[in-house]
Write a protein that holds these residues in place. Structure first.
Motif, mmCIF file in Angstrom:
data_model
loop_
_atom_site.group_PDB
_atom_site.id
_atom_site.type_symbol
_atom_site.label_atom_id
_atom_site.label_comp_id
_atom_site.label_asym_id
_atom_site.label_seq_id
_atom_site.Cartn_x
_atom_site.Cartn_y
_atom_site.Cartn_z
ATOM 1 N N ASN A 54 0.841 -1.191 0.000
ATOM 2 C CA ASN A 54 0.000 0.000 0.000
ATOM 3 C C ASN A 54 0.874 1.239 0.000
ATOM 4 O OD1 ASN A 54 -1.847 2.014 0.295
ATOM 5 N ND2 ASN A 54 -2.574 1.397 2.322
ATOM 6 N N PRO A 55 1.075 1.848 -1.172
ATOM 7 C CA PRO A 55 1.942 3.022 -1.240
ATOM 8 C C PRO A 55 1.382 4.220 -0.505
ATOM 9 C CG PRO A 55 0.755 2.734 -3.312
ATOM 10 C CD PRO A 55 0.476 1.513 -2.478
ATOM 11 N N HIS A 56 0.093 4.180 -0.115
ATOM 12 C CA HIS A 56 -0.513 5.319 0.562
ATOM 13 C C HIS A 56 -0.623 5.096 2.066
ATOM 14 C CE1 HIS A 56 -1.405 6.795 -3.400
ATOM 15 N NE2 HIS A 56 -2.076 5.704 -3.675
ATOM 16 N N ALA A 57 0.034 4.050 2.596
ATOM 17 C CA ALA A 57 -0.069 3.766 4.021
ATOM 18 C C ALA A 57 0.505 4.906 4.854
ATOM 19 C CB ALA A 57 0.672 2.457 4.346
ATOM 20 N N ASP A 58 0.008 5.012 6.091
ATOM 21 C CA ASP A 58 0.449 6.086 6.975
ATOM 22 C C ASP A 58 1.953 6.065 7.200
ATOM 23 O OD1 ASP A 58 -2.217 6.545 7.187
ATOM 24 O OD2 ASP A 58 -2.414 5.871 9.251
ATOM 25 N N ALA A 59 2.547 4.862 7.281
ATOM 26 C CA ALA A 59 3.951 4.752 7.632
ATOM 27 C C ALA A 59 4.857 5.441 6.624
ATOM 28 C CB ALA A 59 4.340 3.271 7.745
ATOM 29 N N GLY A 60 4.371 5.639 5.417
ATOM 30 C CA GLY A 60 5.192 6.263 4.396
ATOM 31 C C GLY A 60 5.091 7.769 4.352
ATOM 32 N N LYS A 61 4.330 8.363 5.253
ATOM 33 C CA LYS A 61 4.124 9.805 5.217
ATOM 34 C C LYS A 61 5.114 10.489 6.157
ATOM 35 C CE LYS A 61 -0.798 9.376 4.107
ATOM 36 N NZ LYS A 61 -2.178 9.683 4.521
ATOM 37 N N LEU A 62 6.213 10.996 5.601
ATOM 38 C CA LEU A 62 7.237 11.615 6.419
ATOM 39 C C LEU A 62 6.728 12.860 7.121
ATOM 40 C CD1 LEU A 62 10.379 11.220 4.126
ATOM 41 C CD2 LEU A 62 9.731 9.857 6.105
ATOM 42 N N ASP A 63 5.726 13.528 6.537
ATOM 43 C CA ASP A 63 5.206 14.738 7.169
ATOM 44 C C ASP A 63 4.464 14.419 8.461
ATOM 45 O OD1 ASP A 63 3.291 13.441 5.645
ATOM 46 O OD2 ASP A 63 2.135 15.265 5.295
ATOM 47 N N LEU A 64 4.180 13.138 8.730
ATOM 48 C CA LEU A 64 3.529 12.744 9.974
ATOM 49 C C LEU A 64 4.523 12.212 11.002
ATOM 50 C CD1 LEU A 64 0.398 10.887 8.572
ATOM 51 C CD2 LEU A 64 0.456 13.145 9.644
ATOM 52 N N LEU A 65 5.823 12.307 10.715
ATOM 53 C CA LEU A 65 6.817 11.689 11.586
ATOM 54 C C LEU A 65 6.762 12.255 13.001
ATOM 55 C CD1 LEU A 65 9.129 9.712 11.889
ATOM 56 C CD2 LEU A 65 10.696 11.503 11.097
ATOM 57 N N SER A 66 6.657 13.575 13.146
ATOM 58 C CA SER A 66 6.621 14.150 14.491
ATOM 59 C C SER A 66 5.371 13.715 15.238
ATOM 60 C CB SER A 66 6.704 15.680 14.416
ATOM 61 O OG SER A 66 5.598 16.209 13.698
ATOM 62 N N ILE A 83 2.728 10.200 19.397
ATOM 63 C CA ILE A 83 1.638 9.288 19.748
ATOM 64 C C ILE A 83 2.164 7.934 20.210
ATOM 65 C CG2 ILE A 83 -0.274 7.946 18.748
ATOM 66 C CD1 ILE A 83 -0.969 10.421 17.111
ATOM 67 N N SER A 84 3.233 7.459 19.597
ATOM 68 C CA SER A 84 3.731 6.111 19.937
ATOM 69 C C SER A 84 5.222 6.139 20.251
ATOM 70 C CB SER A 84 3.450 5.148 18.782
ATOM 71 O OG SER A 84 4.045 5.634 17.580
ATOM 72 N N PRO A 85 5.610 6.785 21.353
ATOM 73 C CA PRO A 85 7.026 6.783 21.737
ATOM 74 C C PRO A 85 7.456 5.386 22.174
ATOM 75 C CG PRO A 85 5.704 7.719 23.495
ATOM 76 C CD PRO A 85 4.779 7.508 22.331
ATOM 77 N N TYR A 110 -5.630 23.748 9.861
ATOM 78 C CA TYR A 110 -4.938 22.469 9.924
ATOM 79 C C TYR A 110 -3.424 22.595 10.075
ATOM 80 C CZ TYR A 110 -9.278 20.044 8.788
ATOM 81 O OH TYR A 110 -10.550 19.538 8.823
ATOM 82 N N PRO A 111 -2.750 23.494 9.349
ATOM 83 C CA PRO A 111 -1.298 23.622 9.555
ATOM 84 C C PRO A 111 -0.949 23.975 10.999
ATOM 85 C CG PRO A 111 -1.931 24.681 7.507
ATOM 86 C CD PRO A 111 -3.204 24.333 8.217
ATOM 87 N N ARG A 112 -1.717 24.876 11.611
ATOM 88 C CA ARG A 112 -1.473 25.254 13.005
ATOM 89 C C ARG A 112 -1.737 24.069 13.928
ATOM 90 N NH1 ARG A 112 1.610 28.178 16.171
ATOM 91 N NH2 ARG A 112 0.549 29.171 17.930
ATOM 92 N N THR A 113 -2.798 23.317 13.663
ATOM 93 C CA THR A 113 -3.110 22.140 14.467
ATOM 94 C C THR A 113 -1.982 21.124 14.392
ATOM 95 O OG1 THR A 113 -5.480 22.461 14.057
ATOM 96 C CG2 THR A 113 -4.787 20.292 14.825
ATOM 97 N N ALA A 114 -1.495 20.869 13.199
ATOM 98 C CA ALA A 114 -0.414 19.899 13.012
ATOM 99 C C ALA A 114 0.869 20.361 13.682
ATOM 100 C CB ALA A 114 -0.171 19.686 11.519
ATOM 101 N N GLU A 115 1.089 21.654 13.733
ATOM 102 C CA GLU A 115 2.290 22.198 14.356
ATOM 103 C C GLU A 115 2.261 22.042 15.876
ATOM 104 O OE1 GLU A 115 4.439 26.586 14.961
ATOM 105 O OE2 GLU A 115 2.728 26.352 13.596
ATOM 106 N N ARG A 119 -6.646 11.717 6.573
ATOM 107 C CA ARG A 119 -6.574 10.360 6.036
ATOM 108 C C ARG A 119 -5.371 9.559 6.517
ATOM 109 N NH1 ARG A 119 -10.519 9.875 2.315
ATOM 110 N NH2 ARG A 119 -11.430 11.830 1.587
ATOM 111 N N ALA A 120 -4.877 9.850 7.711
ATOM 112 C CA ALA A 120 -3.833 9.028 8.330
ATOM 113 C C ALA A 120 -4.538 8.061 9.293
ATOM 114 C CB ALA A 120 -2.830 9.906 9.067
ATOM 115 N N TYR A 121 -5.232 7.087 8.720
ATOM 116 C CA TYR A 121 -6.200 6.309 9.478
ATOM 117 C C TYR A 121 -5.576 5.403 10.543
ATOM 118 C CZ TYR A 121 -9.298 7.794 5.713
ATOM 119 O OH TYR A 121 -10.011 8.554 4.819
#
Length: 409
Positions: free
Chosen positions: A72-84, A89-91, A129-134, A178-180
């Motif tokens: 699944n090329p669209h899986a969450d694990a491949g989204k570097l912008d969600l790394l932080s 969430i999962s330290p 959303y950008p502020r929320t993600a930050e 969509r980072a389910y």
């Protein structure tokens, strides 16, 4: 190419009913190319699967059977912008059983932490959303730190409650973008924290979020069962219920209804909406709590979700008729629910070939809630309908929309 579960099941069900690809496409109101694409291993929008399942007379979930893992090329694990966000969430967990959080404050300030959570929740509900993600990753780490710091007493319970609320907010944001899988992780832990302090309403709020993730993943049977079972467990006496109890119960019913509607069970969907309407009527107006998974609930929200069910059932005329009869003077829905309603109306106009009106609504939504609209696949699908049926050349606004929604002309 190996068959995926969906293409195999669609082919089997089509052949079982003696239908050609062309005949199934005709019954579903889609092009034969769509059926051929899916049966060749391609993917389509979830709304397309609903339509095909209706034509076949089965639940949508019948098209999604368990199978082995697929790339699944669209899986969450491949989204570097969600790394932080992922790190927050999962330290990792150390040998001591504690979270490896790195340097943390010696003495958490729980009051300040909750104020910060309220501020981030407000940013989310205003579609910033950008502020929320930050802000979310740091807020989550602080909530983890507070829970690790207090090992007993009132402060421990307060820390778990705040972390539950913060994780619910993270789950809502992550579902919206969509980072389910990551959203589900956050919401699962939010429910556990609420249960740990005996807060059933907060736990129910987390379940509302979980059901939304399951819906977005196409796990319709699970979503309906989870939401319905939890609604039964928390059902209040209407004459004695608090506003929060009514809102949580009503939203659980709406989640179950949404799952039933998408699973081609309109009768069940209607019954669940009717039950939710009783909760809305008992409230008499919209009530809001930004740190709860239900956000806002009341008579207007129930009507918006009933209209959404009509949109899912591909009844655009009903969508437009019901939208003109929305209640007045009962307060406002959250921006995401109101925007979803406006998008349903725009899609209904596009479906009925009212291209100019659909365009007007989409342009207006882009101006008012661009970050929200950017993540809505239905917006691109509706505008694609406008482009496909338009006989004249596109206007400047329509060309701008095509670029914004990544619609090929």
């Amino acid at each position: 190419m190996d068959d995926s579960p969906t293409d195999t099941r669609l082919r089997e069900l089509r052949r079982l009913r003696g239908l050609t690809q062309e005949r199934l496409a005709e019954l579903a109101g889609v092009s034969p190319g769509v059926v051929k694409k899916i049966e060749s291993g391609g993917a389509a929008r979830i709304e397309t699967y609903h339509t095909l399942a209706r034509a076949l007379g089965v639940r949508t979930s019948r098209l999604f059977e368990p199978a082995g893992p697929q790339p699944n090329p669209h899986a969450d694990a491949g989204k570097l912008d969600l790394l932080s966000m992922r790190k927050a969430i999962s330290p990792p967990v150390t040998l001591s059983g504690k979270l490896d959080l790195g340097p943390v404050d010696d003495e958490p300030n729980l009051a300040h932490l909750r104020q910060s959570a309220q501020a981030v929740a407000l940013a989310y509900h205003r579609d910033h959303y950008p502020r929320t993600a930050e802000l979310l990753p740091g807020l989550i780490r602080s909530a983890h730190g507070a829970v690790e710091h207090y090992d007993s007493g009132t402060e421990r319970a307060q820390a778990l409650t705040v972390r539950s609320e913060v994780l619910q907010m993270a789950g809502r944001y992550l579902t919206q973008v969509r980072a389910y899988d990551l959203a589900h992780m956050a919401l699962r832990d939010a429910v556990r924290d609420a249960v740990a302090v005996g807060d059933r309403l907060n736990a129910a709020s987390g379940v509302i979020g979980q059901a939304w993730v399951l819906l977005r993943q196409g796990r319709l049977d699970e979503a309906e069962e989870l939401a319905s079972r939890t609604a039964d467990e928390v059902e209040p006496r209407l004459s004695q219920a608090s506003r929060e109890e009514l809102a949580a119960w009503g939203w659980l019913l709406l989640r179950a209804s949404a799952a039933a509607a998408r699973n081609n069970r309109p009768d069940s969907a209607g019954e669940l909406v009717a039950a939710a309407r009783a909760a809305g009527s008992a409230l008499g107006e919209e009530v809001t709590e930004h740190l709860r998974g239900w956000g806002t609930f009341g008579p207007l929200t129930v009507d918006l979700k009933a209209i959404e069910n009509e949109a899912v059932a591909d009844r655009p005329d009903r969508v437009l008729a019901m939208s003109t009869r929305l209640p007045q003077g009962v307060g406002r829905a959250t921006s995401d629910n109101w925007n979803r309603h406006r998008l349903d109306v725009a899609a209904a106009h596009a479906r009925l070939r009212h291209g100019d009106e659909a365009t007007r609504l989409l342009v207006e939504m882009r101006r008012q809630a661009p970050e929200w609209l950017r993540h809505q696949r239905l917006a691109a699908a509706a505008f694609t309908d406008v482009v496909r049926t338009r006989k004249r050349s596109l206007t400047a606004d329509q060309r701008d929309l095509a670029e914004f929604l990544s619609v090929e002309l």
